[in-house]
Enzyme design. Structure first.
Site, PDB file in Angstrom:
ATOM      1  CE1 TYR A  46       4.261   0.248   5.826  1.00 51.08           C
ATOM      2  CE2 TYR A  46       3.667  -1.807   6.915  1.00 51.08           C
ATOM      3  CZ  TYR A  46       4.078  -1.124   5.784  1.00 51.08           C
ATOM      4  OH  TYR A  46       4.278  -1.809   4.610  1.00 51.08           O
ATOM      5  NE  ARG A  55       1.784 -15.379   5.555  1.00 55.49           N
ATOM      6  CZ  ARG A  55       0.800 -14.918   4.783  1.00 55.49           C
ATOM      7  NH1 ARG A  55      -0.396 -15.463   4.832  1.00 55.49           N
ATOM      8  NH2 ARG A  55       1.013 -13.896   3.952  1.00 55.49           N
ATOM      9  NE  ARG A  95       9.176  -4.982   1.450  1.00 52.57           N
ATOM     10  CZ  ARG A  95       8.018  -5.607   1.575  1.00 52.57           C
ATOM     11  NH1 ARG A  95       7.965  -6.912   1.637  1.00 52.57           N
ATOM     12  NH2 ARG A  95       6.897  -4.925   1.634  1.00 52.57           N
ATOM     13  CG  PHE A 146     -15.665  -9.838   0.314  1.00 57.53           C
ATOM     14  CD1 PHE A 146     -14.853 -10.179  -0.759  1.00 57.53           C
ATOM     15  CD2 PHE A 146     -15.427  -8.631   0.969  1.00 57.53           C
ATOM     16  CE1 PHE A 146     -13.825  -9.342  -1.170  1.00 57.53           C
ATOM     17  CE2 PHE A 146     -14.405  -7.796   0.554  1.00 57.53           C
ATOM     18  CZ  PHE A 146     -13.602  -8.144  -0.516  1.00 57.53           C
TER      19      PHE A 146
END
Length: 345
Positions: A164, A208, A221, A281
Site C-alpha cells: 500500500y 502520526r 480509515r 527539495f
C-alpha cells in the site's frame, strides 16, 4: 513564548515568513498556472516553499505532479463516495489529466476547490514537455490502480502495508526521480532507493495520523497493518482509550522501528544528488520525517492528538539544510533523541 525561549529559531521563523510572503507575490499571471501555484500553497505550505527553489521548468512539472496526485488522493480519501463509483475514477484518473473539461466534485475545503476546478490543472499539464507528461501519466496510472486495489482490501499483513505504501508514496519517489532525470539535472536513481524515499515519509504520516484516521467520518480509515496491531489489541480503535495506553505505545514503537528501516536508503539517495535545489527539495522532508519519528516514539500523545515538530524547529530545518553534512547531523541528532526515549515509561 516558545520561540523566544529558543532564540536560534526566531531568525529562521522570520526568514520563513519572508519567503512565504515572496511566494504569494510570485503567483504566475496565466489563470491556470495562477490556480496551480495558489492551490499548492493552500494544500501544502511547506511543499510550496521547497518547490519554489527548483528551476522554472522542473518546478512547473513537480507542481502539477503534486496537484494531480493530491487530487487522486482526495478521491481515495473521500469515504462518502461509494466503492462502485470510486474505483473506476481511480483506475481511469491518468486519462482524465489529458481532458481539459474533466472535474469531479468531492473532498472538502481547499481539496473540493481543487477537484471542482481541476480543468486548470489539466490545462497546465498539457503545457509540460512530453517527458514530464509521460512520467506523470505513468505514475498516476500505477497509483490509481494500487489505490483501487486497497479500496476493496484491508491492510492485513506487513507485506500489504509495504505494498500500500509503495502505491501511494513509493511511486511518488519513482515519479520525482523520473522528473529529475527528464530535466537533465540528475542520473536516474535506482527504483529501490526512490521507493524508500516515499515509504519513509508515508509510514511516518500513517503513524502520526492514527487518531485522525481512526476518527474519520463516516467511516474509519485503517492503515496500520493488522499483523502488527493484533499482537497488542483486539481492535485498532482500542488504542485511543487510556486503559490501553501501554499496549498502544508498544505497537507504536513497533511501527516506528519498521519505518526507520528506510533511513539508510534515503541517505544513499540524497548523497547521490548533484543539483543543490533538488537536494534541498528532497532532503528537507526526510529530515522532517526522522524528526517526527523521534517525537512519536514512545509517545502516548499520538493517541490523544497531533504530534508534530514545532514551527521554529521546522523553520530551522528549512533554513539550515544545505549539504549532506547537514543531513547527517540532523539524522544523528534525531536518532540520539529517539534512543534517549527508548527506555522511558
Amino acid at each position: 513564548m516558545g520561540a523566544l525561549s529558543r532564540p536560534e529559531e526566531v531568525m529562521a521563523l522570520v526568514k520563513l515568513r519572508v519567503a512565504a510572503g515572496q511566494i504569494k507575490r510570485q503567483i504566475p499571471p496565466e489563470e491556470h498556472w495562477g490556480f496551480a501555484y495558489s492551490m499548492l500553497q493552500k494544500v501544502s505550505r511547506s511543499f510550496a516553499l521547497v518547490i519554489q527553489q527548483l528551476g522554472p521548468e522542473l518546478r512547473n512539472a513537480v507542481c502539477i505532479f503534486y496537484l494531480v496526485l493530491r487530487a487522486l488522493d482526495t478521491v481515495e480519501d473521500d469515504t462518502s463516495i461509494p466503492t462502485e463509483v470510486k474505483v473506476p475514477i481511480l483506475q481511469e484518473f491518468y486519462r482524465h489529466i489529458y481532458n481539459r473539461d474533466w472535474h469531479y466534485s468531492c473532498g472538502t475545503n481547499n481539496y473540493k476547490v481543487l477537484m471542482d476546478k481541476f480543468h486548470h490543472v489539466s490545462t497546465a499539464f498539457l503545457e509540460l514537455g512530453e517527458g514530464y507528461q509521460k512520467a506523470i501519466e505513468e505514475i498516476t496510472r500505477r497509483m490509481g490502480a494500487g489505490m483501487a486495489k486497497f479500496i476493496c482490501k484491508e491492510v492485513e499483513t506487513v507485506d500489504d502495508y509495504e505494498e500500500y505504501c509503495h502505491y501511494v508514496a513509493g511511486l511518488v519517489g519513482y515519479g520525482l526521480s523520473r522528473l529529475f532525470y527528464a530535466a537533465g539535472t540528475e542520473d536516474l536513481a535506482p527504483d529501490s532507493l526512490s521507493n524508500s524515499m516515499g515509504l519513509f515519509l508515508q509510514k511516518t504520516n500513517i503513524i502520526r495520523d492514527y487518531l485522525e484516521d481512526i476518527n474519520e467520518i463516516p467511516k474509519s480509515r485503517m492503515f496500520w497493518p493488522r499483523e502488527t496491531w493484533s499482537k497488542y489489541a483486539d481492535k485498532l480503535e482500542d488504542f485511543k482509550y487510556e486503559e490501553n495506553s501501554e499496549k498502544a505505545v508498544q505497537c507504536l514503537n513497533d511501527l516506528v522501528t519498521n519505518a526507520l528501516i528506510h533511513a539508510e536508503d534515503c541517505l544513499q539517495y540524497m548523497s547521490a544528488l548533484k543539483d543543490h535545489a533538488i537536494f534541498r527539495f528532497c532532503s528537507i522532508p526526510q529530515i522532517m520525517a526522522i524528526g517526527t519519528c523521534a517525537l512519536c516514539y514512545n509517545n502516548v500523545n499520538v493517541f490523544r492528538g497531533v504530534v508534530k515538530m514545532r514551527r521554529g524547529l521546522t523553520a530551522r530545518v528549512i533554513d539550515e539544510t544545505n549539504s549532506m553534512s547537514d543531513v547527517y547531523t540532523a539524522f544523528y541528532e534525531f536518532s540520539l533523541l529517539l534512543e534517549s526515549k527508548k527506555y522511558k515509561k
